[in-house]
Design a protein around this motif. Sequence first.
Motif, PDB file in Angstrom:
ATOM      1  N   ALA A 169       0.822  -1.210   0.000  1.00  0.00           N
ATOM      2  CA  ALA A 169       0.000   0.000   0.000  1.00  0.00           C
ATOM      3  C   ALA A 169       0.858   1.263   0.000  1.00  0.00           C
ATOM      4  O   ALA A 169       0.476   2.300  -0.561  1.00  0.00           O
ATOM      5  CB  ALA A 169      -0.914  -0.002   1.215  1.00  0.00           C
ATOM      6  N   LEU A 170       2.057   1.186   0.597  1.00  0.00           N
ATOM      7  CA  LEU A 170       2.966   2.331   0.655  1.00  0.00           C
ATOM      8  C   LEU A 170       3.736   2.536  -0.644  1.00  0.00           C
ATOM      9  O   LEU A 170       4.395   3.565  -0.808  1.00  0.00           O
ATOM     10  CB  LEU A 170       3.963   2.147   1.808  1.00  0.00           C
ATOM     11  CG  LEU A 170       3.400   2.367   3.224  1.00  0.00           C
ATOM     12  CD1 LEU A 170       4.327   1.762   4.268  1.00  0.00           C
ATOM     13  CD2 LEU A 170       3.194   3.854   3.488  1.00  0.00           C
ATOM     14  N   GLY A 171       3.644   1.570  -1.529  1.00  0.00           N
ATOM     15  CA  GLY A 171       4.361   1.679  -2.793  1.00  0.00           C
ATOM     16  C   GLY A 171       5.698   0.972  -2.789  1.00  0.00           C
ATOM     17  O   GLY A 171       6.556   1.235  -3.655  1.00  0.00           O
ATOM     18  N   GLY A 172       5.901   0.080  -1.815  1.00  0.00           N
ATOM     19  CA  GLY A 172       7.142  -0.673  -1.737  1.00  0.00           C
ATOM     20  C   GLY A 172       8.053  -0.158  -0.647  1.00  0.00           C
ATOM     21  O   GLY A 172       7.910   0.976  -0.169  1.00  0.00           O
ATOM     22  N   SER A 173       9.019  -0.983  -0.261  1.00  0.00           N
ATOM     23  CA  SER A 173       9.927  -0.609   0.823  1.00  0.00           C
ATOM     24  C   SER A 173      10.928   0.466   0.420  1.00  0.00           C
ATOM     25  O   SER A 173      11.608   1.037   1.287  1.00  0.00           O
ATOM     26  CB  SER A 173      10.673  -1.853   1.328  1.00  0.00           C
ATOM     27  OG  SER A 173      11.390  -2.460   0.269  1.00  0.00           O
ATOM     28  N   LEU A 176       9.261   6.683  -0.948  1.00  0.00           N
ATOM     29  CA  LEU A 176       9.404   7.782  -0.002  1.00  0.00           C
ATOM     30  C   LEU A 176       8.330   7.699   1.086  1.00  0.00           C
ATOM     31  O   LEU A 176       8.573   8.055   2.242  1.00  0.00           O
ATOM     32  CB  LEU A 176       9.299   9.127  -0.746  1.00  0.00           C
ATOM     33  CG  LEU A 176       9.840  10.349  -0.010  1.00  0.00           C
ATOM     34  CD1 LEU A 176      11.305  10.174   0.339  1.00  0.00           C
ATOM     35  CD2 LEU A 176       9.649  11.600  -0.850  1.00  0.00           C
ATOM     36  N   ALA A 177       7.150   7.229   0.706  1.00  0.00           N
ATOM     37  CA  ALA A 177       6.070   7.060   1.683  1.00  0.00           C
ATOM     38  C   ALA A 177       6.472   6.066   2.764  1.00  0.00           C
ATOM     39  O   ALA A 177       6.182   6.267   3.950  1.00  0.00           O
ATOM     40  CB  ALA A 177       4.799   6.596   0.984  1.00  0.00           C
ATOM     41  N   TYR A 178       7.148   5.003   2.359  1.00  0.00           N
ATOM     42  CA  TYR A 178       7.613   4.015   3.338  1.00  0.00           C
ATOM     43  C   TYR A 178       8.602   4.658   4.309  1.00  0.00           C
ATOM     44  O   TYR A 178       8.543   4.431   5.522  1.00  0.00           O
ATOM     45  CB  TYR A 178       8.257   2.828   2.635  1.00  0.00           C
ATOM     46  CG  TYR A 178       8.745   1.753   3.586  1.00  0.00           C
ATOM     47  CD1 TYR A 178       7.873   0.779   4.071  1.00  0.00           C
ATOM     48  CD2 TYR A 178      10.073   1.738   4.029  1.00  0.00           C
ATOM     49  CE1 TYR A 178       8.306  -0.195   4.964  1.00  0.00           C
ATOM     50  CE2 TYR A 178      10.511   0.777   4.923  1.00  0.00           C
ATOM     51  CZ  TYR A 178       9.623  -0.188   5.386  1.00  0.00           C
ATOM     52  OH  TYR A 178      10.059  -1.146   6.277  1.00  0.00           O
ATOM     53  N   GLN A 179       9.504   5.465   3.792  1.00  0.00           N
ATOM     54  CA  GLN A 179      10.517   6.107   4.631  1.00  0.00           C
ATOM     55  C   GLN A 179       9.906   7.137   5.579  1.00  0.00           C
ATOM     56  O   GLN A 179      10.355   7.290   6.714  1.00  0.00           O
ATOM     57  CB  GLN A 179      11.566   6.787   3.743  1.00  0.00           C
ATOM     58  CG  GLN A 179      12.361   5.814   2.867  1.00  0.00           C
ATOM     59  CD  GLN A 179      13.260   6.540   1.888  1.00  0.00           C
ATOM     60  OE1 GLN A 179      13.734   7.633   2.161  1.00  0.00           O
ATOM     61  NE2 GLN A 179      13.495   5.932   0.726  1.00  0.00           N
ATOM     62  N   CYS A 233       3.408  11.762  -0.736  1.00  0.00           N
ATOM     63  CA  CYS A 233       4.812  11.444  -0.438  1.00  0.00           C
ATOM     64  C   CYS A 233       5.520  10.880  -1.662  1.00  0.00           C
ATOM     65  O   CYS A 233       6.634  11.287  -2.005  1.00  0.00           O
ATOM     66  CB  CYS A 233       4.895  10.449   0.709  1.00  0.00           C
ATOM     67  SG  CYS A 233       4.454  11.109   2.318  1.00  0.00           S
ATOM     68  N   ASN A 234       4.877   9.952  -2.319  1.00  0.00           N
ATOM     69  CA  ASN A 234       5.507   9.291  -3.461  1.00  0.00           C
ATOM     70  C   ASN A 234       5.608  10.210  -4.677  1.00  0.00           C
ATOM     71  O   ASN A 234       6.499  10.052  -5.512  1.00  0.00           O
ATOM     72  CB  ASN A 234       4.739   8.015  -3.816  1.00  0.00           C
ATOM     73  CG  ASN A 234       4.940   6.928  -2.773  1.00  0.00           C
ATOM     74  OD1 ASN A 234       5.948   6.912  -2.073  1.00  0.00           O
ATOM     75  ND2 ASN A 234       3.974   6.018  -2.649  1.00  0.00           N
ATOM     76  N   SER A 235       4.699  11.183  -4.795  1.00  0.00           N
ATOM     77  CA  SER A 235       4.797  12.135  -5.912  1.00  0.00           C
ATOM     78  C   SER A 235       6.001  13.046  -5.731  1.00  0.00           C
ATOM     79  O   SER A 235       6.634  13.474  -6.704  1.00  0.00           O
ATOM     80  CB  SER A 235       3.526  12.978  -6.014  1.00  0.00           C
ATOM     81  OG  SER A 235       3.361  13.803  -4.872  1.00  0.00           O
ATOM     82  N   GLN A 236       6.373  13.334  -4.485  1.00  0.00           N
ATOM     83  CA  GLN A 236       7.586  14.122  -4.222  1.00  0.00           C
ATOM     84  C   GLN A 236       8.810  13.394  -4.729  1.00  0.00           C
ATOM     85  O   GLN A 236       9.709  14.012  -5.299  1.00  0.00           O
ATOM     86  CB  GLN A 236       7.744  14.357  -2.711  1.00  0.00           C
ATOM     87  CG  GLN A 236       6.681  15.245  -2.079  1.00  0.00           C
ATOM     88  CD  GLN A 236       6.858  15.319  -0.576  1.00  0.00           C
ATOM     89  OE1 GLN A 236       7.981  15.227  -0.066  1.00  0.00           O
ATOM     90  NE2 GLN A 236       5.756  15.478   0.134  1.00  0.00           N
ATOM     91  N   MET A 237       8.815  12.116  -4.595  1.00  0.00           N
ATOM     92  CA  MET A 237       9.931  11.320  -5.075  1.00  0.00           C
ATOM     93  C   MET A 237      10.056  11.404  -6.580  1.00  0.00           C
ATOM     94  O   MET A 237      11.132  11.512  -7.144  1.00  0.00           O
ATOM     95  CB  MET A 237       9.757   9.851  -4.632  1.00  0.00           C
ATOM     96  CG  MET A 237      10.879   8.919  -5.083  1.00  0.00           C
ATOM     97  SD  MET A 237      10.735   7.267  -4.344  1.00  0.00           S
ATOM     98  CE  MET A 237       9.141   6.756  -4.948  1.00  0.00           C
ATOM     99  N   ARG A 238       8.894  11.427  -7.234  1.00  0.00           N
ATOM    100  CA  ARG A 238       8.932  11.504  -8.711  1.00  0.00           C
ATOM    101  C   ARG A 238       9.399  12.879  -9.165  1.00  0.00           C
ATOM    102  O   ARG A 238      10.141  13.020 -10.135  1.00  0.00           O
ATOM    103  CB  ARG A 238       7.532  11.202  -9.262  1.00  0.00           C
ATOM    104  CG  ARG A 238       7.135   9.719  -9.145  1.00  0.00           C
ATOM    105  CD  ARG A 238       5.933   9.418 -10.031  1.00  0.00           C
ATOM    106  NE  ARG A 238       4.742  10.123  -9.580  1.00  0.00           N
ATOM    107  CZ  ARG A 238       3.884   9.606  -8.688  1.00  0.00           C
ATOM    108  NH1 ARG A 238       4.115   8.430  -8.140  1.00  0.00           N
ATOM    109  NH2 ARG A 238       2.804  10.287  -8.322  1.00  0.00           N
ATOM    110  N   PHE A 239       8.985  13.931  -8.431  1.00  0.00           N
ATOM    111  CA  PHE A 239       9.406  15.275  -8.794  1.00  0.00           C
ATOM    112  C   PHE A 239      10.897  15.463  -8.616  1.00  0.00           C
ATOM    113  O   PHE A 239      11.566  16.164  -9.361  1.00  0.00           O
ATOM    114  CB  PHE A 239       8.636  16.330  -7.994  1.00  0.00           C
ATOM    115  CG  PHE A 239       7.178  16.397  -8.353  1.00  0.00           C
ATOM    116  CD1 PHE A 239       6.771  16.128  -9.654  1.00  0.00           C
ATOM    117  CD2 PHE A 239       6.225  16.737  -7.398  1.00  0.00           C
ATOM    118  CE1 PHE A 239       5.423  16.183  -9.989  1.00  0.00           C
ATOM    119  CE2 PHE A 239       4.885  16.811  -7.738  1.00  0.00           C
ATOM    120  CZ  PHE A 239       4.482  16.535  -9.041  1.00  0.00           C
ATOM    121  N   ASP A 240      11.448  14.855  -7.518  1.00  0.00           N
ATOM    122  CA  ASP A 240      12.881  14.947  -7.279  1.00  0.00           C
ATOM    123  C   ASP A 240      13.653  14.248  -8.380  1.00  0.00           C
ATOM    124  O   ASP A 240      14.725  14.688  -8.752  1.00  0.00           O
ATOM    125  CB  ASP A 240      13.230  14.335  -5.922  1.00  0.00           C
ATOM    126  CG  ASP A 240      12.658  15.160  -4.761  1.00  0.00           C
ATOM    127  OD1 ASP A 240      12.304  16.318  -5.012  1.00  0.00           O
ATOM    128  OD2 ASP A 240      12.547  14.609  -3.649  1.00  0.00           O
TER     129      ASP A 240
END
Length: 240
Positions: A169-173, A176-179, A233-240
């Motif tokens: 559900a977090l998008g994997g370990s 960024l959401a997991y972290q 959270c995970n969209s921030q990872m994609r933007f970075d």
Amino acid sequence: MNTPKIMEHNGTRILTTAQLAVSYGTDNRRISENFNSNKHRYKEGKHFFLLEGQDLKDFGKQYANSVSVERVSKLYLWTEKGAWLHAKSLNTDEAWDAYEMLVDEYYNIKDQLPSPPQSLELALQAALEHEREIKNIKSDVDYLKGNMRVDSLQQQEIQQEAKSSIIQALGGSDSLAYQQISRKVFSTFWNEFKKYFKVPRYGDIPKSKHEEAIRFIKLWRPATSMQMEIDSCNSQMRFD
């Protein structure tokens, strides 16, 4: 499991500690520990007989092919009600299944009637009373089996399935959401899980609810607000 060698004492069918241990899939030490830890619950003449001295020798001679009393100073003999208390202390599927077999095939109602009966009426009363006791005990057995807690392997399965479902559900370990919010999501999941099953912790779930618990985990999805937080959270990872 084979039916134990039939033995009686004072007209009552009994089992030795060794026979009871074999039937319940345990050992003599465990049976003795259960008894010593719960002595206040056992009554001599009702749950057990204790043989010593000449009584022990006489019993040994009577059942020489089944019991050796040469190196023992005392011997406990367990009645049907005593076997019930031991099954309750062990509280395992194997012990309860064995107890039900013993009631049906060993502690037989026919052998519990007065011998000889004083009258047909007394014999029928004894039979009916014994039948009621058996029904009450079986009812208790069914209740306890239905409310036994999940064992350690089932707890491990629940924990592993939950971890897998939450990480997914977090998008994997590696997400960024997991972290950032995994602790929050795990806490939310377990709160929902315990609320649904009405237990203080997942290890308190009855065995009868194990499959339902696994299904709950597989179907679980974060609430809308939490899913949006995960996506953010995970969209921030994609933007970075």
